[in-house]
Enzyme design. Structure first.
Site, PDB file in Angstrom:
ATOM      1  N   HIS A 153       0.832  -1.200   0.000  1.00  0.00           N
ATOM      2  CA  HIS A 153       0.000   0.000   0.000  1.00  0.00           C
ATOM      3  C   HIS A 153       0.872   1.258   0.000  1.00  0.00           C
ATOM      4  O   HIS A 153       2.045   1.233   0.376  1.00  0.00           O
ATOM      5  CB  HIS A 153      -0.929   0.003   1.221  1.00  0.00           C
ATOM      6  CG  HIS A 153      -0.183   0.013   2.531  1.00  0.00           C
ATOM      7  ND1 HIS A 153       0.394   1.154   3.069  1.00  0.00           N
ATOM      8  CD2 HIS A 153       0.094  -0.982   3.406  1.00  0.00           C
ATOM      9  CE1 HIS A 153       0.983   0.862   4.204  1.00  0.00           C
ATOM     10  NE2 HIS A 153       0.821  -0.435   4.446  1.00  0.00           N
ATOM     11  N   GLU A 201      -2.408  -7.276   7.577  1.00  0.00           N
ATOM     12  CA  GLU A 201      -1.187  -6.964   8.322  1.00  0.00           C
ATOM     13  C   GLU A 201      -0.917  -7.996   9.419  1.00  0.00           C
ATOM     14  O   GLU A 201      -1.837  -8.679   9.890  1.00  0.00           O
ATOM     15  CB  GLU A 201      -1.340  -5.568   8.952  1.00  0.00           C
ATOM     16  CG  GLU A 201      -0.155  -5.074   9.758  1.00  0.00           C
ATOM     17  CD  GLU A 201       1.115  -4.911   8.941  1.00  0.00           C
ATOM     18  OE1 GLU A 201       1.741  -5.951   8.614  1.00  0.00           O
ATOM     19  OE2 GLU A 201       1.494  -3.769   8.657  1.00  0.00           O
TER      20      GLU A 201
END
Length: 233
Positions: free
Chosen positions: A9, A83
């Site tokens: 990202h 994550e």
């Protein structure tokens, strides 16, 4: 051969402020991150993608959404690309965490690192779930597919370590910057790591060649001597 593009990202408000975001909701791209994402989406415009799969977290959804825009694809979400679950470390400043005894374990022996608290997981667990997701999507999409997974720094580093055949304890040697792409081609014999932390290179080599009748199946053998590389565009 299935080709996976791993996209981290873009930069977030947490990255800029030095905070470990983890699974904190509402962490989004900052202005720099938005610009990074527009640039990487533009770079990948000509690459035909069989699927775009993302972590469920907002920063990845924003990033992957930019790649999907204008394509006849639906953004897929897979929690296994989420994550690492940092547990009680989540939301704390990096400079504060660097004083924690666990920090040295994360740096020097990450395969043994388990983050504190009921929501924490081990980095070995993070790697196992992410690699399992990659292999499952590879099998689902087939040997001719080029697909993209949008994820997070530690997750991508863990997948690359597996592809390199490296022990997880060496994964901190890999650098994965915001909005960078890393590329792995999976064959019957082994993965080939084609790119790591690419933030601006030409991507035309990712476009599969047109199929020709009688064309030989690509070999999964490594080229002795290194080969000639991709033909110039």
């Amino acid at each position: 051969m299935t080709t996976l593009i791993l996209l981290r990202h873009g930069r977030t408000t947490a990255n800029a402020s030095g905070v470990l975001a983890g699974w904190t909701p509402g962490v989004r791209l900052d202005e720099s991150g938005e610009a990074q994402v527009r640039a990487v989406a533009e770079r990948l415009t000509g690459v035909p993608l069989a699927a775009v799969v993302s972590s469920p977290l907002e920063r990845c959804q924003q990033t992957a959404g930019a790649v999907v825009e204008g394509r006849e694809l639906e953004l897929q979400t897979d929690d296994r690309f989420g994550e690492a679950r940092y547990g009680d470390w989540t939301g704390r400043p990096i400079k504060e965490l660097a004083k924690d005894p666990l920090w040295k374990v994360v740096q020097q022996h990450p395969s043994a690192a388990v983050f504190p608290g009921p929501e924490g997981e081990g980095l070995a667990q993070t790697q196992a779930r992410a690699v399992a997701a990659v292999r499952e999507w590879n099998a689902k999409l087939g040997p001719d597919a080029v697909w993209l997974a949008c994820s997070h720094g530690d997750v991508i580093k863990a997948v690359l370590a597996d592809a390199f055949g490296m022990h997880l304890d060496s994964f901190q040697r890999i650098v994965v910057d915001p909005a960078s792409i890393s590329v792995v081609t999976y064959t019957d014999t082994r993965p080939f790591v084609a790119r790591v932390n690419d933030t601006g290179g030409d991507v035309s080599a990712l476009i599969p060649p047109k199929k020709k009748r009688g064309r030989r199946k690509p070999s999964s053998d490594a080229v002795v001597g290194g080969g000639a590389g991709s033909a110039p565009a």
